[in-house]
Design a protein around this motif. Sequence first.
Motif, PDB file in Angstrom:
ATOM      1  N   UNK A 160     -15.230   8.873 -30.945  1.00  0.00           N
ATOM      2  CA  UNK A 160     -16.284   9.484 -29.788  1.00  0.00           C
ATOM      3  C   UNK A 160     -16.030  10.069 -28.828  1.00  0.00           C
ATOM      4  N   UNK A 161     -15.008   9.920 -28.129  1.00  0.00           N
ATOM      5  CA  UNK A 161     -14.482  10.452 -26.914  1.00  0.00           C
ATOM      6  C   UNK A 161     -13.277  11.054 -26.686  1.00  0.00           C
ATOM      7  N   UNK A 162     -12.678  11.947 -26.022  1.00  0.00           N
ATOM      8  CA  UNK A 162     -11.644  12.528 -26.021  1.00  0.00           C
ATOM      9  C   UNK A 162     -11.583  12.426 -24.363  1.00  0.00           C
ATOM     10  N   UNK A 163     -10.111  11.759 -23.958  1.00  0.00           N
ATOM     11  CA  UNK A 163     -10.232  11.686 -22.372  1.00  0.00           C
ATOM     12  C   UNK A 163      -8.525  12.300 -21.869  1.00  0.00           C
ATOM     13  N   UNK A 164      -8.886  12.943 -20.685  1.00  0.00           N
ATOM     14  CA  UNK A 164      -7.782  13.354 -20.229  1.00  0.00           C
ATOM     15  C   UNK A 164      -7.725  12.568 -18.795  1.00  0.00           C
ATOM     16  N   UNK A 165      -6.510  11.807 -18.701  1.00  0.00           N
ATOM     17  CA  UNK A 165      -6.247  10.947 -17.641  1.00  0.00           C
ATOM     18  C   UNK A 165      -5.127  11.181 -16.555  1.00  0.00           C
ATOM     19  N   UNK A 166      -5.547  10.942 -15.177  1.00  0.00           N
ATOM     20  CA  UNK A 166      -4.541  10.984 -14.230  1.00  0.00           C
ATOM     21  C   UNK A 166      -4.414   9.770 -13.627  1.00  0.00           C
ATOM     22  N   UNK A 167      -3.052   9.114 -13.801  1.00  0.00           N
ATOM     23  CA  UNK A 167      -2.748   7.839 -13.338  1.00  0.00           C
ATOM     24  C   UNK A 167      -1.948   7.953 -11.964  1.00  0.00           C
ATOM     25  N   UNK A 168      -2.452   7.678 -10.762  1.00  0.00           N
ATOM     26  CA  UNK A 168      -1.911   7.717  -9.584  1.00  0.00           C
ATOM     27  C   UNK A 168      -0.564   6.562  -9.538  1.00  0.00           C
ATOM     28  N   UNK A 169       0.402   6.988  -8.948  1.00  0.00           N
ATOM     29  CA  UNK A 169       1.794   5.854  -8.722  1.00  0.00           C
ATOM     30  C   UNK A 169       2.360   5.751  -7.538  1.00  0.00           C
ATOM     31  N   UNK A 170       3.224   5.026  -7.283  1.00  0.00           N
ATOM     32  CA  UNK A 170       3.909   4.716  -6.104  1.00  0.00           C
ATOM     33  C   UNK A 170       4.543   5.919  -5.434  1.00  0.00           C
ATOM     34  N   UNK A 171       4.357   6.060  -4.163  1.00  0.00           N
ATOM     35  CA  UNK A 171       5.359   6.971  -3.480  1.00  0.00           C
ATOM     36  C   UNK A 171       6.712   6.886  -3.713  1.00  0.00           C
ATOM     37  N   UNK A 172       7.345   8.049  -3.060  1.00  0.00           N
ATOM     38  CA  UNK A 172       8.808   7.929  -2.976  1.00  0.00           C
ATOM     39  C   UNK A 172       9.510   6.691  -2.350  1.00  0.00           C
ATOM     40  N   UNK A 173      10.312   5.963  -2.797  1.00  0.00           N
ATOM     41  CA  UNK A 173      10.741   4.806  -2.313  1.00  0.00           C
ATOM     42  C   UNK A 173      12.395   4.831  -2.025  1.00  0.00           C
ATOM     43  N   UNK A 174      12.814   4.799  -0.761  1.00  0.00           N
ATOM     44  CA  UNK A 174      14.517   4.892  -0.591  1.00  0.00           C
ATOM     45  C   UNK A 174      14.588   3.311  -0.066  1.00  0.00           C
ATOM     46  N   UNK A 175      15.711   2.951  -0.666  1.00  0.00           N
ATOM     47  CA  UNK A 175      16.163   1.342  -0.400  1.00  0.00           C
ATOM     48  C   UNK A 175      17.501   1.232  -0.110  1.00  0.00           C
ATOM     49  N   UNK A 176      18.133   0.524   0.721  1.00  0.00           N
ATOM     50  CA  UNK A 176      19.409   0.008   1.087  1.00  0.00           C
ATOM     51  C   UNK A 176      19.502  -1.342   0.693  1.00  0.00           C
ATOM     52  N   UNK A 177      20.448  -1.688  -0.253  1.00  0.00           N
ATOM     53  CA  UNK A 177      20.584  -3.155  -0.829  1.00  0.00           C
ATOM     54  C   UNK A 177      21.924  -3.771  -0.401  1.00  0.00           C
ATOM     55  N   UNK A 178      22.167  -4.951  -0.164  1.00  0.00           N
ATOM     56  CA  UNK A 178      23.522  -5.401  -0.039  1.00  0.00           C
ATOM     57  C   UNK A 178      23.387  -6.824  -1.300  1.00  0.00           C
ATOM     58  N   UNK A 179      24.494  -6.903  -1.835  1.00  0.00           N
ATOM     59  CA  UNK A 179      24.820  -7.988  -2.882  1.00  0.00           C
ATOM     60  C   UNK A 179      25.972  -8.727  -2.646  1.00  0.00           C
ATOM     61  N   UNK A 180      25.785 -10.041  -3.312  1.00  0.00           N
ATOM     62  CA  UNK A 180      27.014 -10.875  -3.172  1.00  0.00           C
ATOM     63  C   UNK A 180      27.230 -11.754  -4.478  1.00  0.00           C
ATOM     64  N   UNK A 181      28.614 -11.522  -4.908  1.00  0.00           N
ATOM     65  CA  UNK A 181      28.964 -12.416  -6.167  1.00  0.00           C
ATOM     66  C   UNK A 181      29.284 -13.675  -5.625  1.00  0.00           C
ATOM     67  N   UNK A 182      28.834 -14.650  -6.226  1.00  0.00           N
ATOM     68  CA  UNK A 182      29.354 -16.008  -6.196  1.00  0.00           C
ATOM     69  C   UNK A 182      30.785 -16.208  -6.968  1.00  0.00           C
TER      70      UNK A 182
END
Length: 889
Positions: free
Chosen positions: A867-889
């Motif tokens: 009984x219904x047809x829907x068009x949907x806009x789902x808003x999302x997270x913005x641009x994410x820039x990230x610097x990471x450091x890891x360490x292997x035991x």
Amino acid sequence: MKKNLLFILLLISFSVFSQKVTLSGSVKDSLQNPMPYANVIAKPKDISKNLQFAITDNEGFYRLQLAKGDTINISISYLGYKPLAYQFIALKGAQKDFILKESSESLDEIVIEMPVTVKGDTTTYKTSKFIDGSERKLKNVLKKFPGVEVDKNGTVTVQGKKVTQMLVDGKKFFGGNSKLAVENIPADAVGNVEVIDNYNEVAFLKGLTDSDEMAMNIKLKEDKKRFVFGDVEAGKGNEDFYKTSANLFYYAPKTNVNFIGNINNTGEKTFTFRDYMSFSGGVNAIFSGNFDWKGGSFSQFMESNDVLVSKQKFGALNITKTATSKLDIAGFLIFSNTNTSSFIEDFNEYNAFTEQRTNSTHKDNVLGIGNLNIEYTPNSLEKWYFRTQVKRTNNSNNNRLLSLVNNAANTIDTDRDLVATYINQNIEWHKRQSDKHTFSAVFSCVSDTSAQNAFWQTENPILQGLIPADNAQDLLSILQDKNTKQQQIDFIFKHFWELNNSNHIYTTFGNKFLNEDFFTEDRQQLDDFSFNNFSSDGFGNDVNFKLNDVFAGLHYKFRTGIFTFKQGAFLHNYNWSVNQQNQTTKNKWVVLPDFLAKIEFNKSKKITVNYNLKTTFSDASRFANRFYLQSYNSVFKGNETLENNLFHAARIYYSRFSLYRGIMLFASLNYNKQIQGVRNTVAFDVNNPNASQRINQFLTAKLFDNLSEDLRGNVHLEKSIKDIKYKLDVGFNNASYIQEIDTILQTNKNKNYDYELAFETMFDNFPKIEIGVRRAIGRFTSSSNTSKFVTTEPFVNIDYDFLKDFIFNFDYRKSIYENKDLSQKNTYEIANATLSYKNEDSAWSYKVSAKNMFNAQFKQSNRFSEYVVSDTKTFILPRILMFSIGYNL
């Protein structure tokens, strides 16, 4: 610019492609029998170049792609046979056949360099022959094995068959979950890898089940078996984005401990609802079909990936302990807490009007799972399992909805809370009495309780004519309590009679008992904080539903040549009662036949056909004969006269895999027809002169004959030509079903078609590039309208290991969404990239990543119902820039 980039990539690809030479042929024994899974290894004389290899297919054929001009030493080996050597100068393509002779020497006197060995149903990959040291996690290792695929959801397939159990040194890793393993086990801890087809955790049950499971056993390196290892990582991004993770492992001969933790606000979900379902408990595969595990109230834990704000906390601890030679104890604890905020815009088209709606939602979901598994093996012919699982969730959902119908606006605030507890205990026993007789039994007890509270508040009247509200109040405030308690006790006994290797008779007896209580109360809070209870106007439910199912089954299974057949039936006696204001009791006998046929041409080419007549029952909420609110615009009333659903289910599946021909083909066709089934009927308030109230819905459940028919098909084809892999996916779904709307019965048709076409480069010392396009076409037809949607998505994925220590990953997808009826067209682009660095001799690693590089604001999609047809806009997270450091035991 993008077109020029694509042209350059194609030009480079075909330039490299032209520098390859093909060596192909067959490997046979002295009697001219083809030798499947023999190793053909190519070692360039220039030791700075990579080793190449091939594995013969079921007809004994092999194919090697070699660099033009190289001088190459070819070695051919197979366990128990004398290896051969051959020198080949790759000036032009050639064909060379080999014949291996049996070795007279004992196996431990022969040193054979074999990347892959096959013994019965077990295939072993010698990891050191495939890796180059650039791998970070288990998934990077597995992707380099021939015939092994790892998708973005962590699902592992081997020659097209899904791995259902993940083991580490023979022990289940977090209950056998493949995603947690491939995403978190460090690559430098991985030794050889075993793939076990037709797997059953109870060895003497293998061959008796039709589940066709596959297990992957990760063998740790010797220096990791008495050692603490793992890795930790921390990252900081723009706009206060962050991520921390830890994967720690302790392995000793009798004790294994694994810990996985992750905290982030980047939308990355370590644990999804799909993962939760894999932890829903279970029993041995031989009971497949006799148990139906459901998500229940915990399905509300499933949250969208597409949110504006996301905070995730995840921790998992897995411990296994070998107490004695006969007793193993294992358990795991999982904790997940997610806080998300989302914003969605909907354009809803009803039969006679339209609605513009915005939804702003905040969710706080907490989930905990505890599992204890005791495995007792008194001898090699008997096995006991004692399993306990506890799950608890505490969720809150706060929503503000703005609805605009024909310029009449209304704002509704909704608060929902859920607390649910699930406890499952089962005892499982298996006994190999003799070569001909095997017995299995399981006793299971489940308790599932949930308490849900809802609070709706608005300044304008809602559900006029459907609820007895006092609209003279400043605010309309409605409260609802909805509680469910369910207890289920199951007992199943199976006898396997093996007349001979080709003829089996299976007998099953069992009983299932379900007791479910369903309670609702709806009331209005007045301005003076007193309550207007709706119970006097037909609201409020207090229902007890009992269902007892006594069943017996008899099946005959036989094999002849390449054919396997299994046919039989279950006889069920269903006795159920619904107790509310009055008690309704019914009894019914149902015969459910089933059929299975397998044609196994060889290990890599099979056809499977199966048919089942199936039945299910509705839960207590659908039997409740008094009203209760479902949402701000709908009221539901159940039907105590409902009976069971009954439907046909048929499937044919074809699979083919050939390393020599570079082909992987899977095709399936599924047909379902519902002979009788329960569906909600809908009545709209269409006579209301106030257009803003016409979205009000009254729903009830009704049993229909010949309710629905559904035909689904899918074809997946991969073909490798030289160093390029071509992929084609085609799918369709044609469904029709009846629906009663405003007392008028109508037939709805849903037709969906989709295809995906892509190619992927597989050159040495060259980026792995996948370029393709996916297109989906949907058409929904009801008696009053037709809606057509088209979504086109070109995409690019790049994985590149370069300068030995660097890894670059990039994925891009453009979505072009069209609503043909409304002449709407929307486009968005999503791109993510990661550059990581780790020196082979250093424990430190560094990573720079970018998510949503083009800073897309929303995603566009559609959905439809009767009984219904829907068009949907789902808003999302913005641009994410990230610097990471890891360490292997």
